[in-house]
Design an enzyme around this catalytic site. Sequence first.
Site, PDB file in Angstrom:
ATOM      1  N   CYS A 111       0.833  -1.198   0.000  1.00 22.69           N
ATOM      2  CA  CYS A 111       0.000   0.000   0.000  1.00 22.69           C
ATOM      3  C   CYS A 111       0.878   1.262   0.000  1.00 22.69           C
ATOM      4  CB  CYS A 111      -0.964  -0.049   1.186  1.00 22.69           C
ATOM      5  SG  CYS A 111      -2.274   1.173   1.155  1.00 22.69           S
ATOM      6  N   HIS A 112       0.873   2.044   1.069  1.00 27.01           N
ATOM      7  CA  HIS A 112       1.727   3.225   1.196  1.00 27.01           C
ATOM      8  C   HIS A 112       3.082   2.877   1.825  1.00 27.01           C
ATOM      9  CE1 HIS A 112      -2.147   5.231   0.609  1.00 27.01           C
ATOM     10  NE2 HIS A 112      -1.487   6.344   0.350  1.00 27.01           N
TER      11      HIS A 112
END
Length: 189
Positions: A111-112
């Site tokens: 994800c991030h």
Amino acid sequence: MTEITKARIAILATDGYERSELREPLEKLRARGATVEVVSPKSDEIRSWDGGDWGDSVPVDRPLAQARVEDYDALVLPGGQINPDKLRLEDAAVAFVREFAKSGKPVGAICHGPWLLVEADAVRGRDVTSYHSIRTDLVNAGANWRDAEVVTDEGIVTSRNPNDLPAFIAKLVEEIGEGRHERALEAAH
């Protein structure tokens, strides 16, 4: 090569981690016999951000100040927007990720989470994926961004979002089994 039942894995996180992206690797890797520790700049517990609100918490097994790369066989970097954004401001966290990248040991970021790989200068020339909103950050850091459920480049495993967790965890287990990967030093200096 490290069998998953003998592997020691660090999950680096702080307040604001995406619940599933920490919990699923933690639980699934432990269920496969690995020793998994939550490592954090905080020393007691950290809270998730889940569905637009503060969620549950997990205990910190080892404060970052006491964690050493040589104590682990792999590193997991969960996402959530808040967690990696806070961690990339922590010099010790970035140094820990950079040392892992240099070591050749598997590093998984979802994800991030790849924001931390950007800060550690560990994506230059590498194939990666991430949550779509940080694609430009990765490309600007020299990465070859691909839209795929899991992308692996010399032991660096990346995925896009919680829906990719089964493939992410499976690939991470495979990379741990392969052991250290030779990585060009200029890609992780």
